[in-house]
Design a protein around this motif. Structure first.
Motif, PDB file in Angstrom:
ATOM      1  N   PRO A 188       0.596  -1.312  -0.088  1.00 41.41           N
ATOM      2  CA  PRO A 188       0.201  -0.329   0.057  1.00 41.41           C
ATOM      3  C   PRO A 188       0.688   1.327  -0.114  1.00 41.41           C
ATOM      4  O   PRO A 188       0.296   2.136  -0.179  1.00 41.41           O
ATOM      5  CB  PRO A 188      -0.915  -0.282   1.469  1.00 41.41           C
ATOM      6  CG  PRO A 188      -0.484  -1.723   1.948  1.00 41.41           C
ATOM      7  CD  PRO A 188       0.754  -1.855   1.357  1.00 41.41           C
ATOM      8  N   THR A 192      -0.561   5.325   0.306  1.00 38.07           N
ATOM      9  CA  THR A 192      -0.625   5.550   1.880  1.00 38.07           C
ATOM     10  C   THR A 192      -0.330   7.142   2.126  1.00 38.07           C
ATOM     11  O   THR A 192       0.876   7.540   1.368  1.00 38.07           O
ATOM     12  CB  THR A 192       0.261   4.653   2.484  1.00 38.07           C
ATOM     13  OG1 THR A 192      -0.714   3.731   2.023  1.00 38.07           O
ATOM     14  CG2 THR A 192      -0.415   5.511   4.176  1.00 38.07           C
ATOM     15  N   THR A 193      -0.826   7.898   2.855  1.00 41.97           N
ATOM     16  CA  THR A 193      -0.321   8.727   3.873  1.00 41.97           C
ATOM     17  C   THR A 193       0.053   8.818   4.842  1.00 41.97           C
ATOM     18  O   THR A 193      -0.737   7.784   5.130  1.00 41.97           O
ATOM     19  CB  THR A 193      -1.261  10.014   2.998  1.00 41.97           C
ATOM     20  OG1 THR A 193      -3.154   9.744   3.628  1.00 41.97           O
ATOM     21  CG2 THR A 193      -1.249  11.013   1.509  1.00 41.97           C
ATOM     22  N   VAL A 196      -1.745   6.981   8.363  1.00 42.54           N
ATOM     23  CA  VAL A 196      -1.726   5.211   8.103  1.00 42.54           C
ATOM     24  C   VAL A 196      -0.451   4.638   7.793  1.00 42.54           C
ATOM     25  O   VAL A 196      -0.045   3.974   7.920  1.00 42.54           O
ATOM     26  CB  VAL A 196      -2.541   4.867   6.919  1.00 42.54           C
ATOM     27  CG1 VAL A 196      -3.025   3.750   6.380  1.00 42.54           C
ATOM     28  CG2 VAL A 196      -4.108   5.755   7.212  1.00 42.54           C
ATOM     29  N   ALA A 197       0.507   6.332   7.472  1.00 38.70           N
ATOM     30  CA  ALA A 197       1.965   5.308   6.774  1.00 38.70           C
ATOM     31  C   ALA A 197       2.775   4.917   8.063  1.00 38.70           C
ATOM     32  O   ALA A 197       3.429   4.255   7.598  1.00 38.70           O
ATOM     33  CB  ALA A 197       2.477   6.674   6.280  1.00 38.70           C
ATOM     34  N   ILE A 200       3.156   1.259   7.885  1.00 43.29           N
ATOM     35  CA  ILE A 200       4.103   1.163   6.795  1.00 43.29           C
ATOM     36  C   ILE A 200       5.310   0.939   7.933  1.00 43.29           C
ATOM     37  O   ILE A 200       6.183  -0.187   7.092  1.00 43.29           O
ATOM     38  CB  ILE A 200       3.932   1.514   5.639  1.00 43.29           C
ATOM     39  CG1 ILE A 200       2.488   0.941   4.877  1.00 43.29           C
ATOM     40  CG2 ILE A 200       5.138   1.395   5.111  1.00 43.29           C
ATOM     41  CD1 ILE A 200       2.634   2.081   3.724  1.00 43.29           C
TER      42      ILE A 200
END
Length: 296
Positions: A188, A192-193, A196-197, A200
């Protein structure tokens, strides 16, 4: 660091084996990982502030820490578990045997390939692309330092908790944890920004920091002790070359697109190659155990 990569794992494992405690290897290795990750987290968080005081200060402190490590290494004691000692005259033969050992059968070959893929992709994603990706998302220096510190500490504690959980660690699907996390974290990334990142970053950091304590015990059990150090050095060399290849490929993709896009491509690659390989290893191990129980 290059010299140490192939010696720390066998030194720990063989020391424990000499005392009949090799079953404690995953737990002790995970504890050492916690210490490393916390130390790295503190260094990352303080590095930005030290750099603001003087650009040279972080390098001076890093050099002092390395000197401390040098003196500490003189306290190491080589475990006495094998009669055959390494000689310079046998250097070439030993290295050939080391490479042959990590490809001696289909099972250890699959483990070597999985180790290479997870280390190469995980470490490249964490060590070389995570900070630029944070910049790409608009984070400043201090924000990146604190986020990296918090994530490293959290990941180390979570990884150690999993290792110490007998119910999870002895599950036959345990080897799938790192590959699945890499896939879920990387795919993703292009879309993604923040915030939410952060998920990651957590997934990548977990995979990068826990590949060795999660996969190494299975590798150690399948490599002969007399050439374990050489064999693991060979594995590390192969994974380092693969990581270098990833960095080389990234130079072409990142310039044309973005780091997020490159993360996504790595995730798709992992989904196509790494997940099926990990599943195949789990199935292969299950067959080995089944055959051993049948013979018994």
């Amino acid at each position: 660091n290059s010299f140490c990569m192939g010696t720390s794992r066998p030194l720990l494992f063989e020391t424990l084996k000499a005392e009949g405690k090799e079953n404690l290897y995953p737990k002790i290795y995970s504890k050492s990982t916690i210490i490393f990750q916390i130390s790295a987290a503190i260094s990352i968080a303080s590095g930005g502030y030290l750099y603001q005081i003087s650009p040279s200060l972080p390098y001076y402190i890093s050099g002092i820490a390395s000197m401390f490590g040098l003196f500490t290494s003189f306290l190491f004691i080589e475990p006495k578990i094998d009669k055959n000692k390494f000689k310079i005259s046998e250097f070439i033969r030993t290295n050939k045997a080391g490479f042959a050992e990590i490809f001696k059968n289909s099972y250890i070959t699959k483990l070597t390939v999985l180790f290479t893929l997870t280390i190469g992709i995980g470490q490249a994603s964490q060590q070389f692309f995570a900070q630029p990706y944070m910049l790409e998302l608009g984070m400043n220096d201090i924000e990146r330092s604190w986020v990296a510190m918090i994530i490293k500490i959290a990941i180390a504690l979570i990884g150690a908790s999993i290792i110490h959980s007998k119910r999870i660690y002895e599950n036959k699907y345990f080897l799938l944890i790192v590959p699945i996390l890499l896939v879920v974290a990387l795919i993703p990334a292009k879309f993604t920004t923040l915030p939410v990142a952060y998920l990651i970053f957590i997934g990548i950091a977990f995979a990068s920091g826990n590949t060795k304590p999660f996969i190494s015990p299975e590798i150690n059990e399948n490599i002969r002790s007399e050439i374990r150090s050489t064999a693991l050095s060979a594995q590390n060399m192969i994974s380092t070359l693969f990581r270098a290849f990833i960095q080389w490929v990234s130079a072409y993709i990142i310039v044309k697109e973005s780091i997020g896009s490159f993360y996504t491509y790595l995730g798709i690659f992992s989904l196509i190659f790494m997940i099926p390989l990990a599943i195949n290893i789990v199935q292969h191990k299950h067959k080995i155990i089944k055959n051993e129980n049948f013979i018994t």
